[in-house]
Each structure stands twice: as C-alpha cells, then as structure tokens.
Design a protein around this motif. Sequence first.
Motif, PDB file in Angstrom:
ATOM      1  N   VAL A 294       0.890  -1.274  -0.105  1.00 45.93           N
ATOM      2  CA  VAL A 294       0.334  -0.044  -0.696  1.00 45.93           C
ATOM      3  C   VAL A 294       0.622   1.536  -0.255  1.00 45.93           C
ATOM      4  CG1 VAL A 294      -2.275  -0.735   0.541  1.00 45.93           C
ATOM      5  CG2 VAL A 294      -0.625  -0.321   2.308  1.00 45.93           C
ATOM      6  N   ASP A 295       2.141   0.877   0.716  1.00 40.19           N
ATOM      7  CA  ASP A 295       2.872   2.550   0.323  1.00 40.19           C
ATOM      8  C   ASP A 295       3.376   2.717  -0.666  1.00 40.19           C
ATOM      9  OD1 ASP A 295       2.324   2.810   3.476  1.00 40.19           O
ATOM     10  OD2 ASP A 295       3.417   1.332   4.097  1.00 40.19           O
ATOM     11  N   VAL A 296       3.246   1.884  -1.793  1.00 46.67           N
ATOM     12  CA  VAL A 296       4.781   1.788  -2.996  1.00 46.67           C
ATOM     13  C   VAL A 296       3.899   1.823  -3.893  1.00 46.67           C
ATOM     14  CG1 VAL A 296       6.064   0.947  -4.167  1.00 46.67           C
ATOM     15  CG2 VAL A 296       6.041   0.449  -1.824  1.00 46.67           C
ATOM     16  N   ASN A 297       3.823   3.487  -4.313  1.00 48.26           N
ATOM     17  CA  ASN A 297       2.650   3.429  -5.404  1.00 48.26           C
ATOM     18  C   ASN A 297       3.308   4.735  -6.618  1.00 48.26           C
ATOM     19  OD1 ASN A 297       0.303   3.010  -4.444  1.00 48.26           O
ATOM     20  ND2 ASN A 297       0.601   4.786  -3.019  1.00 48.26           N
ATOM     21  N   THR A 298       4.776   5.349  -6.480  1.00 45.52           N
ATOM     22  CA  THR A 298       5.966   5.633  -7.624  1.00 45.52           C
ATOM     23  C   THR A 298       7.373   5.183  -7.477  1.00 45.52           C
ATOM     24  OG1 THR A 298       6.672   7.029  -5.965  1.00 45.52           O
ATOM     25  CG2 THR A 298       4.506   8.146  -6.763  1.00 45.52           C
ATOM     26  N   LEU A 299       7.923   5.793  -8.288  1.00 47.45           N
ATOM     27  CA  LEU A 299       9.203   4.814  -8.228  1.00 47.45           C
ATOM     28  C   LEU A 299       9.650   5.431  -6.857  1.00 47.45           C
ATOM     29  CD1 LEU A 299      10.016   5.219 -11.945  1.00 47.45           C
ATOM     30  CD2 LEU A 299      10.586   3.713 -10.967  1.00 47.45           C
ATOM     31  N   ASP A 300       9.968   6.809  -6.617  1.00 48.02           N
ATOM     32  CA  ASP A 300      10.207   7.337  -5.176  1.00 48.02           C
ATOM     33  C   ASP A 300       9.967   6.177  -4.332  1.00 48.02           C
ATOM     34  OD1 ASP A 300      11.486   9.098  -6.004  1.00 48.02           O
ATOM     35  OD2 ASP A 300      10.208  10.432  -5.366  1.00 48.02           O
TER      36      ASP A 300
ATOM     37  N   ALA B 185      13.211  -0.717  -2.243  1.00 46.85           N
ATOM     38  CA  ALA B 185      14.198  -1.537  -2.413  1.00 46.85           C
ATOM     39  C   ALA B 185      15.997  -2.043  -1.454  1.00 46.85           C
ATOM     40  CB  ALA B 185      13.930  -1.160  -4.025  1.00 46.85           C
ATOM     41  N   ALA B 186      15.667  -0.534  -0.709  1.00 46.87           N
ATOM     42  CA  ALA B 186      16.227  -0.320   0.317  1.00 46.87           C
ATOM     43  C   ALA B 186      15.819  -1.380   1.530  1.00 46.87           C
ATOM     44  CB  ALA B 186      16.904   0.627   0.700  1.00 46.87           C
TER      45      ALA B 186
ATOM     46  N   LEU C  40      15.561  -2.003 -21.411  1.00 48.63           N
ATOM     47  CA  LEU C  40      14.721  -0.459 -21.753  1.00 48.63           C
ATOM     48  C   LEU C  40      14.381  -0.592 -19.679  1.00 48.63           C
ATOM     49  CD1 LEU C  40      12.299  -1.642 -24.563  1.00 48.63           C
ATOM     50  CD2 LEU C  40      13.529   0.525 -24.160  1.00 48.63           C
ATOM     51  N   VAL C  41      13.958  -1.547 -19.027  1.00 46.59           N
ATOM     52  CA  VAL C  41      13.327  -1.279 -17.925  1.00 46.59           C
ATOM     53  C   VAL C  41      15.230  -1.173 -17.088  1.00 46.59           C
ATOM     54  CG1 VAL C  41      12.999  -2.510 -15.199  1.00 46.59           C
ATOM     55  CG2 VAL C  41      12.087  -3.416 -18.101  1.00 46.59           C
ATOM     56  N   ARG C  42      16.567  -1.596 -17.457  1.00 44.18           N
ATOM     57  CA  ARG C  42      17.707  -1.344 -16.883  1.00 44.18           C
ATOM     58  C   ARG C  42      17.885   0.074 -17.226  1.00 44.18           C
ATOM     59  NH1 ARG C  42      21.057  -4.454 -18.383  1.00 44.18           N
ATOM     60  NH2 ARG C  42      20.231  -6.848 -17.784  1.00 44.18           N
TER      61      ARG C  42
ATOM     62  N   ARG D  98      17.629   5.881 -15.250  1.00 47.29           N
ATOM     63  CA  ARG D  98      17.189   7.527 -15.603  1.00 47.29           C
ATOM     64  C   ARG D  98      16.848   7.897 -14.198  1.00 47.29           C
ATOM     65  NH1 ARG D  98      16.407   5.610 -20.193  1.00 47.29           N
ATOM     66  NH2 ARG D  98      14.122   5.658 -19.835  1.00 47.29           N
ATOM     67  N   ALA D  99      15.481   6.975 -13.268  1.00 52.97           N
ATOM     68  CA  ALA D  99      14.921   7.858 -11.740  1.00 52.97           C
ATOM     69  C   ALA D  99      15.500   7.063 -10.748  1.00 52.97           C
ATOM     70  CB  ALA D  99      13.939   6.398 -12.103  1.00 52.97           C
ATOM     71  N   GLY D 100      17.097   6.171 -10.496  1.00 50.08           N
ATOM     72  CA  GLY D 100      17.898   6.873  -9.519  1.00 50.08           C
ATOM     73  C   GLY D 100      17.391   4.787  -8.536  1.00 50.08           C
ATOM     74  N   VAL D 101      17.000   4.237  -9.428  1.00 49.01           N
ATOM     75  CA  VAL D 101      16.743   3.128  -8.282  1.00 49.01           C
ATOM     76  C   VAL D 101      17.649   2.459  -9.061  1.00 49.01           C
ATOM     77  CG1 VAL D 101      14.815   1.519  -8.344  1.00 49.01           C
ATOM     78  CG2 VAL D 101      14.044   3.838  -8.819  1.00 49.01           C
ATOM     79  N   ALA D 102      18.033   1.814  -7.994  1.00 55.16           N
ATOM     80  CA  ALA D 102      19.182   1.201  -8.007  1.00 55.16           C
ATOM     81  C   ALA D 102      19.550  -0.539  -7.261  1.00 55.16           C
ATOM     82  CB  ALA D 102      21.259   1.278  -7.817  1.00 55.16           C
ATOM     83  N   ASP D 103      18.499  -0.676  -6.778  1.00 54.91           N
ATOM     84  CA  ASP D 103      18.647  -1.522  -5.472  1.00 54.91           C
ATOM     85  C   ASP D 103      17.717  -2.570  -6.086  1.00 54.91           C
ATOM     86  OD1 ASP D 103      20.198  -2.222  -2.934  1.00 54.91           O
ATOM     87  OD2 ASP D 103      19.691  -0.949  -1.606  1.00 54.91           O
TER      88      ASP D 103
END
Length: 230
Positions: A109-115, A121-122, A141-143, A148-153
């Motif tokens: 429920v707390d996950v709705n955006t890339l942030d 993920a962390a 494409l996903v990588r 670009r969105a700064g998601v790495a974990d």
Amino acid sequence: MTIKLGVPSKGRLMEKTFDWFGERGVTLARTGSDREYAGAVDGVDGIELVLLSAGEIPRELAAGRINLGVTGTDLVQEKLVQWDQKVEPLAELGFGHADLILAVPNCWVDVNTLDDLDAAAAAFRTEHGFRMRIATKYHRLVRNYLHRAGVADYQLVDSQGATEGTVKNLTAEAVADITSSGETLRANHLKILEEEPVLRSQATLFRSRNARLDASDRAALTALRDLLAV
Ligand SMILES: Nc1ncnc2c1ncn2[C@@H]1O[C@H](COP(=O)(O)OP(=O)(O)OP(=O)(O)O)[C@@H](O)[C@H]1O
Ligand SMILES: O=P(O)(O)OC[C@H]1O[C@H](OP(=O)(O)OP(=O)(O)O)[C@H](O)[C@@H]1O
C-alpha cells in the motif's frame, strides 16, 4: 532480387498487418496449409512476404536480411542497441498498442511511485539480505528507465512469458511487462506504478538501414512506399 517484407507469422499482429496493407491496395496472404509459413503479395511487383516471429523481426532488419518489417516498437528498442541507427520507422500502424510498465503487489500500500519503489527496495534488501527481484523480458529498457530514475537496489530476473505469475510463484517481488487492457495485472493482484510508462509501444513498419539494394529493388521499394504513402 526482391524486397523482403517481414510480417508477424501469427495472431492479432499478423491479421491486423494484413488488413493495414490491404486497405492500401497491397494484398498479403498466407499460402499453403495452415501450418506452412509461406506467403504471397499481390498489388505490387518485386515484394516477397516473409513470415517471422515478431520478436525476431528486429534482428532480421538489423542484419539487412529483410528490407521492411512490421513489429512492436518495444521489441525493436529492447533488442537493438542504438536501434535508430539500424532501422528507420516509416509508419505507426495504429494497432498493437501496449505500455511497458512496472507493477507491484496491490498489498504494497505504501508503494505507488518510483521514489516509493526505491525506498521499498532498500528496505527489502536490509530485511531479506538480497535485492528485490523484478521479472521481465525487457532487460535493456527497464534497466535504463530505473537508472534514469535513480533506482539501483534491485535485480532483474528473466521471464519470457506469464510474467505476472512470477509474484504469486515467489520468483519475483515486482514485474515489468507490457499491458493493454490491464486484465492480466488485475487478475494477478498487481498495480501499476503511478508514473509515465517505460515505453508506449505500437505496431510499426520499419525499414532496414543495412539492406543492400540493386536498381530493381529500389524501384520496387519506391512503388510500395508510394502505394502505402509512407
Ligand atoms: N496484450 C497485448 N495487447 C497489445 N499488444 C500486445 C499485447 N501483447 C503483446 N503485444 C505486442 O505484440 C508484439 C508481439 O509480442 P510477443 O511477445 O507476443 O511476440 P513474440 O515474442 O514474437 O511472440 P512469439 O515468439 O510467440 O511469436 C509486441 O510488440 C507486443 O508489444
Ligand atoms: O493488459 P492485457 O490486455 O491483459 O495484456 C497483457 C498481457 O499480454 C501479453 O502477454 P501474451 O498474451 O503475449 O502472453 P505471454 O505471457 O506469453 O507474453 C503481456 O505479456 C501480458 O501478459
């Protein structure tokens, strides 16, 4: 020689491609038995129909083994490095629309955006000792999108089909796949992140930049492009 036109060998994409060409005076048809991958072109000379898996059309275009090909923009952009140097899009065909999206379980429920995904993920890694798994067949494409969105974990796990089932099967925590009606995601209790999709795809007619053409090929290609108005 002849101009080779690659078209998906089955399903919705094949039928709608045949309709699109037919509306422009070029009749494409499968010939032989139901199971024989042979085809014919009527209405213009010097064109040969090649029936192929949609997923193989990008590679054949890049190699110059077919001159023209119909497939989804998602498959071209996923499978070809620097795709725009290898193929040129001539026309968007107005069908085969699908968005490549990221989806997570409804119960997150707390996950709705890339942030949110980044934070989850962390936390996931700390709690479980391994990186959150995202199942997909669209690795490149996903990588790039997550970079670009700064998601790495996270880690990608390969899924070549039934991708939405991987969460229930506990082989992934999230998925990146194409969706059209959204039915498959809903049925598998997944929700799309509230972000721009990784890619909006549709069936597109591409021209190979690497195919060799003699004078008669050029004439046939020009005649076909005139008829199709592309
Ligand atoms: N539900 C859908 N609605 C609209 N377009 C879709 C849908 N599913 C797939 N597509 C599009 O159709 C094209 C073909 O996808 P698919 O993955 O089925 O091809 P493929 O891997 O070549 O299939 P196969 O190997 O079974 O021939 C892709 O460009 C994709 O975006
Ligand atoms: O949003 P929807 O309208 O439900 O469509 C989406 C589904 O269509 C595609 O699967 P496909 O039928 O090509 O099978 P696959 O799982 O073998 O890729 C895609 O991979 C999704 O699973």
